[in-house]
Design a protein around this motif. Structure first.
Motif, PDB file in Angstrom:
ATOM      1  N   SER A  26     -10.904   6.088   7.068  1.00  0.00           N
ATOM      2  CA  SER A  26      -9.678   7.134   7.482  1.00  0.00           C
ATOM      3  C   SER A  26      -9.478   7.177   9.267  1.00  0.00           C
ATOM      4  O   SER A  26      -8.358   7.036   9.600  1.00  0.00           O
ATOM      5  CB  SER A  26      -9.775   8.611   7.019  1.00  0.00           C
ATOM      6  OG  SER A  26      -9.794   8.530   5.630  1.00  0.00           O
ATOM      7  N   ASN A  29      -2.896  -3.778   1.572  1.00  0.00           N
ATOM      8  CA  ASN A  29      -3.633  -2.566   1.193  1.00  0.00           C
ATOM      9  C   ASN A  29      -4.939  -2.800   1.875  1.00  0.00           C
ATOM     10  O   ASN A  29      -5.697  -1.873   2.449  1.00  0.00           O
ATOM     11  CB  ASN A  29      -3.699  -2.156  -0.027  1.00  0.00           C
ATOM     12  CG  ASN A  29      -2.138  -1.509  -0.745  1.00  0.00           C
ATOM     13  OD1 ASN A  29      -1.768  -0.987   0.430  1.00  0.00           O
ATOM     14  ND2 ASN A  29      -2.139  -1.499  -1.872  1.00  0.00           N
ATOM     15  N   ARG A  60      -7.891   3.748  10.024  1.00  0.00           N
ATOM     16  CA  ARG A  60      -6.651   3.726  10.056  1.00  0.00           C
ATOM     17  C   ARG A  60      -5.729   4.769  11.131  1.00  0.00           C
ATOM     18  O   ARG A  60      -4.717   4.207  11.627  1.00  0.00           O
ATOM     19  CB  ARG A  60      -6.126   4.598   8.510  1.00  0.00           C
ATOM     20  CG  ARG A  60      -6.508   3.606   7.382  1.00  0.00           C
ATOM     21  CD  ARG A  60      -5.697   4.214   6.297  1.00  0.00           C
ATOM     22  NE  ARG A  60      -6.255   5.371   5.746  1.00  0.00           N
ATOM     23  CZ  ARG A  60      -7.169   5.787   4.843  1.00  0.00           C
ATOM     24  NH1 ARG A  60      -7.874   4.816   4.278  1.00  0.00           N
ATOM     25  NH2 ARG A  60      -7.345   6.887   4.448  1.00  0.00           N
ATOM     26  N   LEU A 119      -6.629   0.893   3.263  1.00  0.00           N
ATOM     27  CA  LEU A 119      -6.517   1.837   2.195  1.00  0.00           C
ATOM     28  C   LEU A 119      -7.297   1.764   0.985  1.00  0.00           C
ATOM     29  O   LEU A 119      -7.312   2.641   0.110  1.00  0.00           O
ATOM     30  CB  LEU A 119      -4.971   1.679   1.858  1.00  0.00           C
ATOM     31  CG  LEU A 119      -3.704   2.268   3.048  1.00  0.00           C
ATOM     32  CD1 LEU A 119      -2.531   1.684   2.633  1.00  0.00           C
ATOM     33  CD2 LEU A 119      -3.834   3.683   2.978  1.00  0.00           C
ATOM     34  N   ASP A 120      -8.001   0.715   0.730  1.00  0.00           N
ATOM     35  CA  ASP A 120      -8.696   0.384  -0.348  1.00  0.00           C
ATOM     36  C   ASP A 120      -9.837  -0.522   0.052  1.00  0.00           C
ATOM     37  O   ASP A 120      -9.893  -0.963   1.136  1.00  0.00           O
ATOM     38  CB  ASP A 120      -7.752  -0.661  -1.416  1.00  0.00           C
ATOM     39  CG  ASP A 120      -8.219  -0.346  -2.650  1.00  0.00           C
ATOM     40  OD1 ASP A 120      -9.525   0.498  -3.131  1.00  0.00           O
ATOM     41  OD2 ASP A 120      -7.743  -0.705  -3.682  1.00  0.00           O
TER      42      ASP A 120
END
Lengths: 255, 450
Positions: free
Chosen positions: A81, A52, A84, A57-58
């Motif tokens: 974001s 993650n 990603r 995501l974290d």
């Protein structure tokens, strides 16, 4: 080769109902471009937490994470974001396709969130990827109409659509039978042969055997970090020119 | 007025939809929203049922309300709500002028009438009906009848209900050509022509002969809008005002209680019709100020204020009621939407996680759910409008046919406009919280959600 992923002393602490859980206790790791890493370890060892973190995501409690040249550990939610959507590809255990969308539309999603204007060219690129994973005849099918293996192949195509720096796979074969698993792993290996960096979480030894490098974790630490020599040699023999043997390109033309 | 609503509506719709369509992500979200709703047609329908019923009810009830309001206003208008009635009033006997002169001179003059005509040129007054009314003996052969002579114009028929039994009423040409023609009230016709058709025959008013061109049906005596005593119209003979002035002069002599009375009254009454019901009162004031130059109370201006105020109060009450209905439907419909949207967010937690992992920003997720809510409520509003219109058009004839109820309905643009705006506002208002909840989900947690 250059390190595409570099993490330095990464610490992640969760608070579950005010109980402190140290998921990562200072992990440092570098991954070269073109490597194929398997993350292994018993549940609770921190391998999913690490994935993650690698997948942006974290955010870590402390430590640094460089993806390419960018320090992503200090970025805010919107910036993560964007990272990603531009630099990472995800493959999940349960495929995670969007049920409302067709195969092609599912592949398009990361481009949509990159802010790229979807047009005939991007569509062509998505169709190209779908064809590459062997779903050229099912472009307008919905995930419900596909088998598990086919869905995972759509997920692979989706992970490739933004030409990512790193593909992150979370037990990509966890829901598949062994024959389909091999088929998926073959595809991943093929991608790796074409130069894609892959980091994969798995707890099966025979799946990990497809990787070039196996990292075992325990209690938030890296326990061991080994090279799979037969795979490494195999890669050296393979010709890396950005195209697979069957003539498929891995980079979108003009995108 | 309609055009304005439609224009503003199109502008608002354009302002709302335009950027969404122009923006690629927005267009995708719109398509996605419609598709997700299509996936759960029944649920989407049920969740907007509140909005559908709400907007439908507002439109139907507004149409019924507007219809009966309009009918009531029409009734008032017929009585003369837009009319201003100016009468000549004889000043008290002991006033200085009456004592000195043998002839009582008072009342409206042609000069006043010309002043009013200026207002007519300005457009405030659409119609003026002058009347000169005086008692008169009517003769034919050996028969005699005492009634009233009414010198007026053809427009008299427009402000009064004139049921013709025979022939026609006065026409503008009669006035222009100074014709000696008369229209008889029903009792006059009975009294003077008991056994024959009066059309084309002559009767004698004063010293002159008049040709009968029409006979009226019996009219029930009504209290005039001015609040005066009921007038019996059946004894009237209507003659062109121009001819009337030529034959009878300005001074009218008549007997009252054994003595002769001589009066000079140029016009007994002028009925003015105002173009707009809102202008009646100000015009009334204006007329009063014009007449104030008489320096004595020989005229009376009566404006049917009471009825107007009543109609206005009715309208206000009705608007209040509409606001209440709209408010209730807004809250009820909005709660329904929010409820379902929250359930949808929970149900689609995983989808949100996937999208976040693939690079969706928080505002992308917010936008997606917000657009979905607005699409839902807008479609609901549209559907409700259609239902509302359907009922507004179908129920009145059905009620008339089935139960003989008279249920007037009139559809206006305002409630439709209002209902659609409210629907969109509800979508944004009640969709915001679920959308925010969706956006704030932790992507890892969301991905793990089963």
């Amino acid at each position: 080769m250059a390190d595409i992923v570099r993490i330095i002393d990464l610490v992640k602490i969760y608070y579950l109902e005010s109980v402190e859980v140290q998921a990562l206790r200072g992990v440092s790791l570098s991954v070269e471009e073109g490597d194929f890493v398997a993350l292994m370890g018993p549940s609770g060892s921190g391998k999913s937490t690490l994935l993650n973190q690698l997948g942006c995501l974290d955010r870590p409690t402390s430590g640094q994470y460089f993806l390419g040249d960018e320090d992503v550990s200090e970025m805010d939610d919107d910036q993560l974001s964007e990272i990603r959507s531009k630099y990472l590809g995800f493959i999940f255990q349960s495929y995670n396709l969007l049920p409302q969308y067709t195969v092609v539309e599912n592949i398009e999603v990361p481009l949509l969130y990159q802010g790229i204007k979807l047009n005939a060219q991007t569509r062509e690129w998505c169709i190209h990827l779908a064809t590459m994973v062997g779903l050229g005849d099912r472009l307008d099918h919905r995930p419900m109409q596909l088998s598990g293996g086919q869905q995972q192949r759509v997920a692979i195509a989706r992970a490739l659509v933004n030409d990512p720096h790193v593909i992150l796979a979370d037990e990509p074969t966890g829901n598949l039978d062994s024959r389909t698993s091999d088929e998926i792993m073959e595809r991943l290996q093929q991608l790796n042969d074409m130069g894609k960096t892959i980091i994969m979480v798995t707890h099966e030894n025979d799946i990990a055997a497809w990787a070039k490098r196996v990292i075992r974790m325990r209690d938030g630490h890296i326990e061991s970090d080994e090279r799979n020599h037969h795979r490494t040699i195999g890669t050296k023999l393979a010709k890396i020119d950005g195209t697979a043997g069957n003539g498929f390109a891995l980079r979108p033309a003009g995108l | 007025m309609y055009l304005l609503y439609i224009l503003v509506g199109i502008l608002l719709l354009g302002a709302a939809v335009g950027p969404v369509l122009y923006w690629d992500k927005g267009r995708r979200s719109l398509v996605l929203a419609i598709r997700s709703l299509w996936l759960h047609k029944m649920r989407a329908f049920l969740s907007v049922l509140g909005i559908i019923i709400g907007t439908g009810a507002v439109i139907t009830l507004m149409a019924f309300g507007e219809g009966s309001m309009q009918e009531a206003l029409d009734a008032i208008r017929k009585l003369g709500a837009t009319n201003i009635i100016v009468r000549s009033v004889k000043p008290p006997e002991n006033s200085a002028t009456a004592g000195r002169s043998r002839v009582a001179i008072y009342g409206l003059t042609q000069d006043d009438y010309d002043h009013f005509a200026v207002l007519q040129q300005g457009g405030t007054i659409t119609r003026m009906v002058p009347m000169r009314i005086f008692p008169q003996e009517m003769r034919r052969l050996h028969l005699m009848f005492t009634g009233r002579a009414v010198g007026t114009t053809a427009a008299y028929a427009e402000i009064n209900d004139i049921p013709l039994a025979l022939g026609r009423f006065l026409r503008p040409e009669d006035e222009e050509n100074h014709e000696n023609v008369a229209v008889l009230g029903s009792r006059v016709a009975q009294g003077l022509f008991p056994f024959e058709d009066p059309l084309g025959k002559t009767l004698k008013l004063g010293q002159s002969e008049w040709v009968v061109i029409g006979v009226l049906k019996s009219r029930t005596p009504v209290g005039d809008t001015g609040g005066s005593m009921a007038e019996d119209y059946n004894n009237d003979v209507y003659i062109p005002l121009t001819t009337c002035n030529e034959h009878f002069g300005s001074v009218i002599t008549y007997r009252q209680a054994g003595s002769f009375q001589r009066e000079q009254v140029q016009l007994s009454q002028v009925t003015l019709t105002v173009s707009d019901i809102d202008k009646v009162r100000t015009t009334g004031e204006l007329i009063k100020s014009i007449l104030s130059r008489h320096y004595r109370d020989d005229t009376a201006v009566s404006v049917p204020l009471d009825k107007l105020e009543h109609a206005e109060a009715e309208k206000r009450r009705f608007l209040g009621l509409l606001a209440m209905i709209a408010g209730i439907s807004l809250v009820v419909g909005g709660i329904g939407i929010m409820n379902i949207m929250l359930a949808t967010v929970t149900e689609r937690t995983r989808e949100i996680g996937i999208r976040r992992a693939l690079g969706a920003k928080r505002r992308d997720i917010t936008m997606q759910f917000l657009i979905e809510a607005v699409v839902q409520t807008s479609l609901g509003g549209l559907l409700g409008t259609l239902f509302g219109l359907f009922f507004a058009f179908v129920v009145p004839p059905a009620a008339e046919w089935l139960w003989g109820w008279h249920l007037p309905a009139q559809v206006t643009a305002l409630p439709i406009f209002l209902a659609l705006i409210v629907a969109v506002v509800v979508g944004v208002g009640f969709g915001l919280y679920p959308a925010y909840r969706a956006a704030m989900l932790d992507p890892i947690e969301a991905l793990r959600h089963e």
